[in-house]
Design a protein around this motif. Structure first.
Motif, mmCIF file in Angstrom:
data_model
loop_
_atom_site.group_PDB
_atom_site.id
_atom_site.type_symbol
_atom_site.label_atom_id
_atom_site.label_comp_id
_atom_site.label_asym_id
_atom_site.label_seq_id
_atom_site.Cartn_x
_atom_site.Cartn_y
_atom_site.Cartn_z
ATOM 1 N N TRP A 1 1.179 -1.273 -0.118
ATOM 2 C CA TRP A 1 0.064 0.213 -0.024
ATOM 3 C C TRP A 1 1.586 0.882 0.090
ATOM 4 O O TRP A 1 0.883 1.838 -1.165
ATOM 5 N N MET A 2 1.788 1.812 0.791
ATOM 6 C CA MET A 2 3.124 2.097 0.545
ATOM 7 C C MET A 2 4.035 2.631 0.058
ATOM 8 O O MET A 2 4.801 3.627 -0.294
ATOM 9 N N HIS A 3 4.117 1.439 -1.018
ATOM 10 C CA HIS A 3 5.135 1.415 -1.915
ATOM 11 C C HIS A 3 4.994 2.796 -2.668
ATOM 12 O O HIS A 3 3.502 2.971 -3.522
ATOM 13 N N LYS B 1 -1.325 3.340 -4.420
ATOM 14 C CA LYS B 1 -1.807 5.340 -4.017
ATOM 15 C C LYS B 1 -1.890 6.265 -5.383
ATOM 16 O O LYS B 1 -1.905 6.552 -5.432
ATOM 17 N N THR B 2 -0.700 5.149 -6.044
ATOM 18 C CA THR B 2 0.060 6.068 -7.568
ATOM 19 C C THR B 2 -0.710 5.929 -8.468
ATOM 20 O O THR B 2 -1.285 4.390 -8.755
ATOM 21 N N ILE B 3 -0.087 6.162 -9.606
ATOM 22 C CA ILE B 3 -0.304 6.548 -10.938
ATOM 23 C C ILE B 3 -0.093 5.174 -11.363
ATOM 24 O O ILE B 3 -0.130 4.160 -12.546
ATOM 25 N N PHE C 1 0.685 2.081 -10.581
ATOM 26 C CA PHE C 1 -0.096 1.082 -10.287
ATOM 27 C C PHE C 1 -1.159 0.848 -10.710
ATOM 28 O O PHE C 1 -1.098 0.102 -12.278
ATOM 29 N N TRP C 2 -1.589 1.853 -11.232
ATOM 30 C CA TRP C 2 -3.486 1.924 -11.655
ATOM 31 C C TRP C 2 -3.096 1.958 -14.037
ATOM 32 O O TRP C 2 -3.804 1.458 -14.151
ATOM 33 N N ALA C 3 -2.295 2.522 -14.310
ATOM 34 C CA ALA C 3 -1.546 2.911 -15.177
ATOM 35 C C ALA C 3 -1.313 0.863 -15.782
ATOM 36 O O ALA C 3 -1.838 1.064 -17.015
ATOM 37 N N PRO C 4 -0.406 0.389 -15.257
ATOM 38 C CA PRO C 4 -0.242 -0.794 -16.024
ATOM 39 C C PRO C 4 -1.950 -1.466 -15.739
ATOM 40 O O PRO C 4 -2.213 -2.904 -16.235
ATOM 41 N N ILE C 5 -2.032 -1.737 -14.945
ATOM 42 C CA ILE C 5 -3.851 -2.726 -14.590
ATOM 43 C C ILE C 5 -4.468 -2.169 -16.051
ATOM 44 O O ILE C 5 -5.309 -3.197 -16.321
ATOM 45 N N PHE C 6 -4.700 -1.311 -15.980
ATOM 46 C CA PHE C 6 -5.406 -0.730 -17.052
ATOM 47 C C PHE C 6 -5.141 -1.099 -18.709
ATOM 48 O O PHE C 6 -5.739 -1.261 -19.552
ATOM 49 N N LYS C 7 -3.790 -1.107 -18.445
ATOM 50 C CA LYS C 7 -2.975 -1.509 -20.614
ATOM 51 C C LYS C 7 -3.512 -2.555 -20.525
ATOM 52 O O LYS C 7 -3.560 -2.850 -21.968
ATOM 53 N N TRP C 8 -3.274 -3.593 -19.137
ATOM 54 C CA TRP C 8 -3.854 -5.143 -19.695
ATOM 55 C C TRP C 8 -5.262 -4.878 -20.345
ATOM 56 O O TRP C 8 -4.824 -6.292 -21.234
ATOM 57 N N GLY C 9 -6.103 -4.188 -20.853
ATOM 58 C CA GLY C 9 -7.000 -4.081 -21.496
ATOM 59 C C GLY C 9 -6.178 -4.603 -23.105
ATOM 60 O O GLY C 9 -6.721 -4.976 -23.934
ATOM 61 N N LEU C 10 -4.989 -3.408 -23.829
ATOM 62 C CA LEU C 10 -4.539 -3.816 -24.669
ATOM 63 C C LEU C 10 -3.703 -5.121 -25.101
ATOM 64 O O LEU C 10 -4.210 -5.286 -26.375
ATOM 65 N N VAL C 11 -3.527 -5.458 -23.665
ATOM 66 C CA VAL C 11 -3.097 -6.884 -23.933
ATOM 67 C C VAL C 11 -4.944 -7.786 -24.514
ATOM 68 O O VAL C 11 -4.074 -9.027 -25.477
ATOM 69 N N ILE C 12 -5.885 -7.913 -23.958
ATOM 70 C CA ILE C 12 -6.661 -8.451 -23.821
ATOM 71 C C ILE C 12 -6.960 -8.670 -25.473
ATOM 72 O O ILE C 12 -7.200 -9.561 -25.439
ATOM 73 N N ALA C 13 -6.976 -7.531 -25.845
ATOM 74 C CA ALA C 13 -7.624 -6.878 -27.355
ATOM 75 C C ALA C 13 -6.846 -7.580 -28.064
ATOM 76 O O ALA C 13 -6.600 -7.746 -29.217
ATOM 77 N N GLY C 14 -5.193 -7.341 -27.730
ATOM 78 C CA GLY C 14 -4.051 -8.060 -28.555
ATOM 79 C C GLY C 14 -4.483 -10.041 -29.092
ATOM 80 O O GLY C 14 -4.266 -10.371 -30.043
ATOM 81 N N LEU D 1 12.754 -0.322 -16.569
ATOM 82 C CA LEU D 1 13.376 -0.604 -16.012
ATOM 83 C C LEU D 1 14.178 0.835 -16.131
ATOM 84 O O LEU D 1 15.294 0.471 -14.551
ATOM 85 N N VAL D 2 14.361 1.667 -16.316
ATOM 86 C CA VAL D 2 14.549 2.591 -16.178
ATOM 87 C C VAL D 2 14.650 4.562 -15.127
ATOM 88 O O VAL D 2 15.392 4.556 -14.363
ATOM 89 N N ILE D 3 13.348 3.760 -14.358
ATOM 90 C CA ILE D 3 12.646 5.124 -14.298
ATOM 91 C C ILE D 3 13.189 4.415 -12.454
ATOM 92 O O ILE D 3 13.415 3.609 -12.479
ATOM 93 N N ILE D 4 12.727 5.329 -11.679
ATOM 94 C CA ILE D 4 12.649 5.239 -9.764
ATOM 95 C C ILE D 4 11.571 5.120 -9.692
ATOM 96 O O ILE D 4 11.138 6.781 -10.095
ATOM 97 N N PRO D 5 10.688 4.847 -8.497
ATOM 98 C CA PRO D 5 10.979 3.090 -8.468
ATOM 99 C C PRO D 5 10.863 2.304 -10.114
ATOM 100 O O PRO D 5 9.829 2.443 -10.200
ATOM 101 N N LYS D 6 11.328 1.745 -9.703
ATOM 102 C CA LYS D 6 11.143 0.062 -11.146
ATOM 103 C C LYS D 6 9.859 -0.120 -10.786
ATOM 104 O O LYS D 6 9.453 -0.446 -10.153
ATOM 105 N N ASN D 7 9.292 0.396 -12.449
ATOM 106 C CA ASN D 7 8.054 -0.732 -11.764
ATOM 107 C C ASN D 7 7.941 -1.755 -12.802
ATOM 108 O O ASN D 7 7.566 -2.165 -14.285
ATOM 109 N N TYR D 8 7.934 -2.778 -11.836
ATOM 110 C CA TYR D 8 7.850 -3.888 -12.742
ATOM 111 C C TYR D 8 6.511 -5.187 -13.587
ATOM 112 O O TYR D 8 5.984 -4.934 -14.565
ATOM 113 N N SER D 9 5.449 -4.137 -12.824
ATOM 114 C CA SER D 9 3.812 -4.520 -12.817
ATOM 115 C C SER D 9 4.000 -4.364 -14.786
ATOM 116 O O SER D 9 3.326 -4.247 -16.302
ATOM 117 N N LEU D 10 4.673 -2.513 -14.606
ATOM 118 C CA LEU D 10 4.127 -1.430 -16.181
ATOM 119 C C LEU D 10 5.455 -2.871 -17.234
ATOM 120 O O LEU D 10 5.026 -2.443 -18.954
#
Length: 117
Positions: free
Chosen positions: A24-26, A31-33, A35-48, A79-88
């Motif tokens: 939660w506090m990561h 609490k941040t974008i 987290f949510w941007a990659p979640i919604f981007k899975w829609g592109l994978v599902i469409a693909g 992988l180059v941003i801080i924090p690394k965003n493995y879900s993205l």
């Protein structure tokens, strides 16, 4: 809007179980974008994946190329941003993978059409 967000987060901070507090506090947590941007981007994978059923003659290589490039660029960026965003990273890797396969299907179909004629 910011005031509403901060008040709702203050309420939710008290409700989240202690075991989930590190997530939660990561810096890339719910609490941040980040987290949510990659979640919604899975829609592109599902469409693909759904597009795998489409006939190859209806696939746009230009669109596939754009999505493939986007997936690769954002995979690297995540992988180059801080924090690394493995879900993205993972969602963009899947976007690139599905579009790479779609591109192969489209180009293969077009190549076969040229050899038939």
């Amino acid at each position: 809007m910011s005031l509403l967000y901060h008040k709702s987060m203050a309420v939710l901070d008290k409700i989240v179980p202690s075991k989930l507090q590190p997530l939660w506090m990561h810096p890339a947590g719910p609490k941040t974008i980040f987290f949510w941007a990659p979640i919604f981007k899975w829609g592109l994978v599902i469409a693909g994946i759904a597009d795998l059923q489409r006939p190859a003659d209806t696939i746009s290589p230009t669109q596939c190329g754009a999505l493939l490039a986007t997936g690769l660029i954002w995979s690297r960026y995540s992988l180059v941003i801080i924090p690394k965003n493995y879900s993205l990273f993972s969602v963009n890797l899947f976007v690139a993978g599905t579009q790479c396969y779609q591109m192969y299907r489209a180009l293969s179909y077009r190549h076969n059409q040229k050899t038939i004629v």
